[in-house]
Scaffold this active site. Structure first.
Site, PDB file in Angstrom:
ATOM      1  N   SER A  92      15.712 -18.509 -39.378  1.00  0.00           N
ATOM      2  CA  SER A  92      15.624 -17.127 -38.917  1.00  0.00           C
ATOM      3  C   SER A  92      14.374 -16.508 -39.528  1.00  0.00           C
ATOM      4  CB  SER A  92      16.859 -16.336 -39.359  1.00  0.00           C
ATOM      5  OG  SER A  92      16.705 -14.946 -39.103  1.00  0.00           O
ATOM      6  N   TYR A 145      22.257 -14.187 -46.225  1.00  0.00           N
ATOM      7  CA  TYR A 145      21.812 -14.886 -45.025  1.00  0.00           C
ATOM      8  C   TYR A 145      20.350 -15.299 -45.168  1.00  0.00           C
ATOM      9  CZ  TYR A 145      20.954 -15.684 -40.025  1.00  0.00           C
ATOM     10  OH  TYR A 145      20.623 -16.240 -38.808  1.00  0.00           O
ATOM     11  N   LYS A 153      18.627 -19.107 -44.962  1.00  0.00           N
ATOM     12  CA  LYS A 153      17.670 -19.469 -43.920  1.00  0.00           C
ATOM     13  C   LYS A 153      16.316 -19.869 -44.492  1.00  0.00           C
ATOM     14  CE  LYS A 153      20.437 -19.211 -40.486  1.00  0.00           C
ATOM     15  NZ  LYS A 153      20.788 -20.442 -39.745  1.00  0.00           N
TER      16      LYS A 153
END
Length: 294
Positions: A145, A159, A163
């Site tokens: 991402s 998160y 990533k």
């Protein structure tokens, strides 16, 4: 690697969103597809739709954070089709963490790492040795991402950290494959360039009991639709990238043996330049400050 009819593609997180779009694109190119997802009913619906369109499909429920389940998915794929040419480690979750990093529950980090990082590693270890042993052209695509993969959004730090790990893991995988002179390539995917309509916003629905939150959330989970409505009410129109466009980027990137599956974006380019400039100039990452203000 040229995608050809009869090849086999494995996609995790394939019941919806980017994963399903990739599976549909591969099927349209004549590939046989193996769908893996933790949600049984959406997975069955995705498989039925592909079969109705004429695709050869194998669907298996799998929690990618559990190595034995990924190994079973690999066994099922090879038992059914005898080969795997494309592996898309795409399954991912948001963590549900709130507040500052020191306020997070450890279970938020453990769950996110189990799926987003260990899930990718399990895919690599359970599939790549067999792909190499076959000696045929192949490709691995790991979904990262821009949040973390380029620069972190500190309000979604768990998160972002996972990533960022996916990018480094894929760079290392690429180097190892090249060192072996393998016919298998590797790419890291940054879906975008805009927001995407995926199930990531509601990934808490699949949170396993072993990683249950220990205290109630201060704010309720917000669906993508609710977040979009709030943004519109505040006068912000949100742009969305169709997941089909992401799938096309993946297919074209595999064919071109392109490592960085990063769509053109002025915003992403500004982030890359700002972070690189901060590192090269040895200056503090002040470009992050606007993201952490309450």
């Amino acid at each position: 690697m040229r995608l050809r009819a009869g090849q086999v593609a494995v996609v995790t997180g394939a019941a919806s969103g980017i994963g399903l779009a990739m599976a549909r694109r591969f099927a349209a190119d004549g590939l046989r597809v193996v769908l893996g997802d933790v949600e049984e009913e959406p997975l069955r619906a995705a498989a039925d739709g592909l079969i109705a369109a004429g695709a050869e499909v194998l669907a298996r429920t799998v929690d990618v954070g559990v190595r034995e389940e990924v190994a079973a998915l690999a066994d099922a794929a090879y038992d059914a089709f005898g080969a795997v040419h494309v592996l898309c480690n795409n399954a991912g979750v948001g963590s549900g963490a709130e507040g500052r990093m020191w306020e997070h529950e450890p279970s938020d980090w453990k769950w996110a790492f189990e799926v987003n990082v260990w899930g990718v590693f399990h895919g690599v270890q359970c599939f790549v040795p067999r792909m190499l042993a076959a000696g045929e052209p192949g490709h691995v695509v790991n979904t990262s991402s821009t949040d973390g993969g380029i620069a972190p959004l500190p309000t979604a730090s768990v998160y972002a950290v996972t990533k960022a790990a996916v990018v480094t893991m894929t760079e290392s995988l690429y180097a190892h494959l090249r060192a072996e002179g393998a016919p298998v390539g590797a790419s890291v995917l940054f879906p975008g360039p805009h927001m995407l309509r995926t199930g990531l916003w509601e990934s808490h629905r699949n949170r396993p009991e072993r990683y249950a939150k220990q205290r109630p959330r201060r704010t309720p989970y917000r669906s993508l639709g609710q977040w979009e409505a709030v943004m519109k009410e505040a006068g912000h129109e949100i742009a969305f990238t169709p997941v089909e466009q992401v799938a096309d980027l993946v297919a074209e990137g595999i064919a071109a043996d392109r490592f960085w599956l990063l769509p053109d974006s002025e915003h992403s380019d500004r982030q890359i330049r700002a972070r690189s400039r901060s590192m090269l100039d040895r200056t503090n990452p002040d470009y992050l400050e606007r993201f952490v203000l309450d």
